[in-house]
Design a protein around this motif. Structure first.
Motif, mmCIF file in Angstrom:
data_model
loop_
_atom_site.group_PDB
_atom_site.id
_atom_site.type_symbol
_atom_site.label_atom_id
_atom_site.label_comp_id
_atom_site.label_asym_id
_atom_site.label_seq_id
_atom_site.Cartn_x
_atom_site.Cartn_y
_atom_site.Cartn_z
ATOM 1 N N UNK A 1 1.719 -7.164 16.585
ATOM 2 C CA UNK A 1 0.883 -7.832 16.356
ATOM 3 C C UNK A 1 0.496 -9.017 15.343
ATOM 4 N N UNK A 2 1.320 -8.799 14.257
ATOM 5 C CA UNK A 2 1.791 -9.561 13.294
ATOM 6 C C UNK A 2 3.242 -10.145 13.859
ATOM 7 N N UNK A 3 4.254 -9.321 14.718
ATOM 8 C CA UNK A 3 5.691 -9.524 14.614
ATOM 9 C C UNK A 3 5.753 -9.197 13.095
ATOM 10 N N UNK A 4 5.733 -7.948 13.474
ATOM 11 C CA UNK A 4 6.425 -7.124 11.539
ATOM 12 C C UNK A 4 7.708 -6.741 12.243
ATOM 13 N N UNK A 5 7.585 -5.660 11.523
ATOM 14 C CA UNK A 5 8.830 -4.566 11.401
ATOM 15 C C UNK A 5 8.987 -2.973 10.809
ATOM 16 N N UNK A 6 9.066 -1.673 11.408
ATOM 17 C CA UNK A 6 8.779 -0.376 11.051
ATOM 18 C C UNK A 6 10.418 -0.410 11.021
ATOM 19 N N UNK A 7 10.588 0.106 10.018
ATOM 20 C CA UNK A 7 12.083 0.489 9.426
ATOM 21 C C UNK A 7 11.784 1.651 8.387
ATOM 22 N N UNK A 8 12.799 2.736 9.147
ATOM 23 C CA UNK A 8 13.160 4.178 7.239
ATOM 24 C C UNK A 8 13.266 3.661 7.160
ATOM 25 N N UNK A 9 13.036 5.056 5.615
ATOM 26 C CA UNK A 9 14.097 4.381 4.525
ATOM 27 C C UNK A 9 15.466 5.253 4.474
ATOM 28 N N UNK A 10 15.344 6.188 5.090
ATOM 29 C CA UNK A 10 16.602 6.985 5.078
ATOM 30 C C UNK A 10 17.532 6.207 5.243
ATOM 31 N N UNK B 1 5.447 -1.876 8.152
ATOM 32 C CA UNK B 1 5.594 -0.098 7.520
ATOM 33 C C UNK B 1 7.455 -0.375 6.918
ATOM 34 N N UNK B 2 6.769 1.125 5.397
ATOM 35 C CA UNK B 2 8.932 1.550 6.192
ATOM 36 C C UNK B 2 8.258 2.496 5.579
ATOM 37 N N UNK B 3 9.028 3.552 6.304
ATOM 38 C CA UNK B 3 8.846 4.859 6.340
ATOM 39 C C UNK B 3 9.619 6.096 5.634
ATOM 40 N N UNK B 4 8.685 7.126 5.008
ATOM 41 C CA UNK B 4 9.774 8.032 4.377
ATOM 42 C C UNK B 4 10.147 9.453 5.334
ATOM 43 N N UNK B 5 10.845 9.762 4.964
ATOM 44 C CA UNK B 5 10.893 11.081 5.820
ATOM 45 C C UNK B 5 12.862 11.371 5.940
ATOM 46 N N UNK B 6 13.326 12.232 6.933
ATOM 47 C CA UNK B 6 14.460 12.571 6.709
ATOM 48 C C UNK B 6 14.359 12.315 8.225
ATOM 49 N N UNK C 1 10.518 13.021 0.039
ATOM 50 C CA UNK C 1 9.755 11.872 -0.429
ATOM 51 C C UNK C 1 8.625 11.087 -1.578
ATOM 52 N N UNK C 2 8.897 11.689 -2.487
ATOM 53 C CA UNK C 2 8.696 11.292 -3.641
ATOM 54 C C UNK C 2 9.836 10.517 -4.828
ATOM 55 N N UNK C 3 10.700 11.141 -4.209
ATOM 56 C CA UNK C 3 11.830 10.543 -4.552
ATOM 57 C C UNK C 3 12.617 8.780 -3.675
ATOM 58 N N UNK C 4 12.482 9.040 -2.230
ATOM 59 C CA UNK C 4 12.229 7.840 -1.235
ATOM 60 C C UNK C 4 11.166 6.894 -1.886
ATOM 61 N N UNK C 5 9.933 7.051 -2.461
ATOM 62 C CA UNK C 5 8.346 6.270 -2.672
ATOM 63 C C UNK C 5 8.901 5.606 -4.045
ATOM 64 N N UNK C 6 9.850 5.986 -4.377
ATOM 65 C CA UNK C 6 10.079 5.804 -6.037
ATOM 66 C C UNK C 6 11.074 4.420 -6.068
ATOM 67 N N UNK D 1 1.026 -1.217 -0.235
ATOM 68 C CA UNK D 1 -0.237 0.264 -0.085
ATOM 69 C C UNK D 1 0.985 1.267 0.015
ATOM 70 N N UNK D 2 1.134 2.096 -1.191
ATOM 71 C CA UNK D 2 1.943 3.516 -0.866
ATOM 72 C C UNK D 2 0.675 4.612 -1.252
ATOM 73 N N UNK D 3 0.962 4.919 0.334
ATOM 74 C CA UNK D 3 0.529 6.115 0.306
ATOM 75 C C UNK D 3 1.010 7.316 -0.238
#
Length: 683
Positions: free
Chosen positions: A611-620, A165-170, A84-89, A72-74
């Motif tokens: 709850x699903x034993x997943x992870x949250x990682x920063x794209x930077x 979750x893959x987080x955009x931003x710096x 952020x648009x470049x990070x998303x691409x 799912x791409x926000x």
């Protein structure tokens, strides 16, 4: 290929289980009796029961199905900030490559944009809708490519596979925003109302930023004023509204270098100004049927404070009754007409005539009261045409018509004049009461000297005349028979509606102004309404938030009412101008919900991901690797996220083969039985 043993009993299962119990009982009895062949008897019974259970080998021909990963791409407005648009691409390209490298796995991408209204980022709604199209047995995992600022976390679905979750931003992102924490929708004119304002910084704020900032305030698009306010503290701002109707207050803070966006640096508050209590003084010259009509009308409005006096015993009446035996309340003329006249919003003289009760100086004071912003309504009776008429006083300087000394005592139908069809006091009155109106039977002949004749009587003589005098307003009704409508005589008429509008126009209610420019907003669309007594076409000049102007032509939708619909190209404050009238209106929220929080954070997603034993990682820190993990295991680590293989399949063919023919089970059972007989016979 895949095989399994199945049973298709020749007898119903309850009967088979009953036979099992009986076989166990017989075998146990043989053991208790000490028979040496008890175990052979038990095996023979088991062979018979196996034959009855009819065991078969089921073989399935399976076609394996691919595992599915949902991305799912926000792409909401906050995701278009900074880089952020470049990070998303780059992240999408990396995920596609990693998924392609996995065996038997496909990727489905769902893109989420801005909604039609100010709902914010509905990320979990988009995820739920995407999962509704994916069989749960094939879902290997879901990935959210976002800044973590969502507004529907309560709709997070239950997943049978890891959520990441893959987080955009710096890391050094920061932003300054202006918030209105508390603002009333209504406020009383002239009274202080308090707004709660806050300017706060978010994220990695540079050390050189001070502890205060400059806030600019503009009311109704007027000259802005600047104030120095502290940061990250609630600030109470006192405001006093000076006019009824909508008051638009705009707050803004200057953009600082390096902050993510200035879209949340402004806020618009719209407060409707209302009067606290409308004070009305009603003076009836004598008792008559229409007096009760005025009283009922004004008393039925909870926002009106009515002071009513009826002159029952004028000074020139000498009936010999001692004053000590009278129960009448003295008429406080000096207090009302000298000391407190300015406290009333409206003064009504109902069939009043000069009797020496109100000296000329008092009536002259009423004239000054009107010129300074007050309102006087005269409901004329026969005395208005006599020598004792209230017109023969200083009030003649402000009245819009003078009596000719003639009273017409004949039936007539009140009618709205051509001008009255455009005036808000009488506009659409025919629609308020279907059919013909009932007749009135008294008309004071007037000669209009000014003002606006909005209703006419017999032979188009003035019946209701309105006028503005200085800052105030005056109305003259040339009949005291309006009460006939209230009684339903000959079908009656819109008497209460007429008197209500008349009273509210005199008290300067904004919705009854004959020259008015208003606008109503719904989303990015505004409906512009121009009310005017002039018949020529109207146009409005619109100044957009970016300073550009354009002219919109209005179409006449009803007499005196011109309208147009305008689609605003952007959110913000718009100014409308037509001749000497202007108005301001805000389209959309000044600080959309999407920009309330712009710093990337995984805090809102943490519970759903854990709850699903997943992870949250920063794209930077770099796009993660994707690998497979077994179900129930930790599915994320430093620099990687995991997907769970589902091994789903589609059954193409099923083959069922009996394990043994029935005669083989019978032969086995017979052999075991003979063996038991021989063993026991030898003993």
């Amino acid at each position: 290929m895949n095989g399994a043993v199945i049973f298709d009993p020749l007898l119903p299962w309850p009967l088979v289980w009953a036979l099992v119990v009986a076989a166990l009982a017989f075998t146990g009895f043989a053991l208790w009796r000490g028979l040496s062949g008890w175990w052979l008897r038990g095996l023979a019974a088991a062979a018979i029961l196996a034959a009855l259970a009819n065991p078969s080998l089921q073989t399935e021909d399976r076609n394996p199905l691919s595992d599915i990963v949902v991305l799912v791409v926000d792409e909401s407005a906050s995701q278009r900030l900074s880089d952020r648009p470049g990070q998303i691409a780059e992240a999408i390209a990396r995920v596609e490559a990693e998924i392609d490298a996995l065996d038997n796995t496909e990727l489905r991408i769902v893109r989420l944009g801005d909604g039609e209204s100010n709902e914010g980022t509905l990320l979990m709604t988009a995820l739920s809708e995407a999962l509704a199209e994916v069989p749960r047995a094939r879902l290997a995992g879901a990935i959210l490519l976002t800044d973590g600022q969502l507004h529907d976390i309560e709709r997070a679905p239950a997943l049978p596979a890891p959520l990441h979750a893959l987080l955009t931003g710096q890391q050094d992102d920061w932003d300054r925003r202006l918030l209105i924490r508390n603002a009333p929708a209504f406020a009383i004119l002239g009274e202080e109302v308090t707004l709660t304002l806050r300017v706060e910084d978010q994220g990695a704020v540079p050390a050189e930023m001070g502890a205060t900032t400059q806030v600019t305030v503009a009311i109704d698009g007027g000259e802005p004023q600047s104030y120095r306010v502290p940061l990250n503290e609630d600030l109470e701002v006192p405001v006093i509204l000076d006019h009824a109707g909508r008051n638009v207050i705009q707050f803004s803070v200057a953009e600082e270098a390096g902050e993510l966006t200035d879209r949340n640096n402004a806020a618009v508050v719209q407060i409707n100004g209302v009067r606290d209590r409308l004070r009305v003084l009603l003076v009836s010259g004598e008792p008559h049927p229409g007096e009760r009509t005025w009283r009922n009308l004004l008393k039925s409005d909870s926002s009106v404070d009515l002071v009513h006096f009826t002159i029952l015993r004028p000074p020139d009446k000498h009936d010999g009754v001692p004053v000590t035996e009278l129960s009448l309340i003295a008429f406080p003329t000096r207090e009302l007409f000298l000391d407190k006249v300015d406290e009333f919003d409206l003064i009504i003289f109902d069939r009043y005539k000069r009797r020496g009760i109100l000296p000329m100086i008092y009536l002259d004071n009423v004239r000054e009261y009107v010129e300074e912003g007050g309102a006087v309504l005269i409901a004329a009776g026969p005395d208005f045409a006599s020598a004792d008429s209230i017109y023969r006083s200083p009030l003649s300087e402000i009245l819009p018509a003078e009596p000719t000394a003639r009273v017409i005592e004949e039936g007539f139908l009140p009618n709205v004049s051509d001008l009255g069809r455009r005036h808000p006091v009488t506009e659409g009155l025919k629609a308020e009461h279907g059919g013909d109106w009932g007749r009135w039977f008294r008309l004071i002949d007037l000669e209009a000297t000014g003002g606006q004749v909005v209703m006419e009587g017999r032979d188009q003589r003035p019946l209701l005349v309105l006028d503005r005098v200085g800052e105030g307003r005056v109305a003259l009704m040339a009949s005291d028979h309006a009460w006939l409508w209230n009684r339903g005589f000959e079908g009656g008429g819109p008497q209460l509606e007429l008197l209500r509008r008349l009273a509210h126009w005199m008290m300067k209610e904004p919705e009854l102004e004959e020259e008015a420019l208003t606008a109503e907003a719904e989303g990015q669309t505004m409906t512009i309404t121009r009310r005017s007594l002039a018949e020529e076409g109207r146009s409005v000049e619109i100044t957009r938030p970016d300073g550009e102007t354009e002219t919109v032509e209005l179409q006449e939708t009803s007499p005196g009412r011109f309208q147009a619909t305008y689609e605003g190209p952007e959110i913000g404050l718009y100014r409308l101008v037509d001749e000497d009238l202007d108005n301001v209106i805000a389209l959309g929220p000044s600080a959309p919900r999407e920009f309330e929080e712009t710093i990337a954070s995984g805090a809102k997603l943490q519970e759903a991901v854990d709850a699903t034993r997943g992870g949250i990682l920063a794209l930077n820190e770099g796009a993660p690797d994707i690998r497979t993990v077994r179900e129930g295991r930790l599915a994320a680590g430093r620099g990687w996220i995991g997907m769970t293989p589902r091994e789903a399949y589609l059954t193409a063919d099923v083959t069922i083969t009996p394990l043994a023919p029935a005669w083989a089970f019978l032969l086995l059972a017979a052999g075991l039985s003979i063996g038991a007989w021989l063993r026991e016979g030898r003993r």
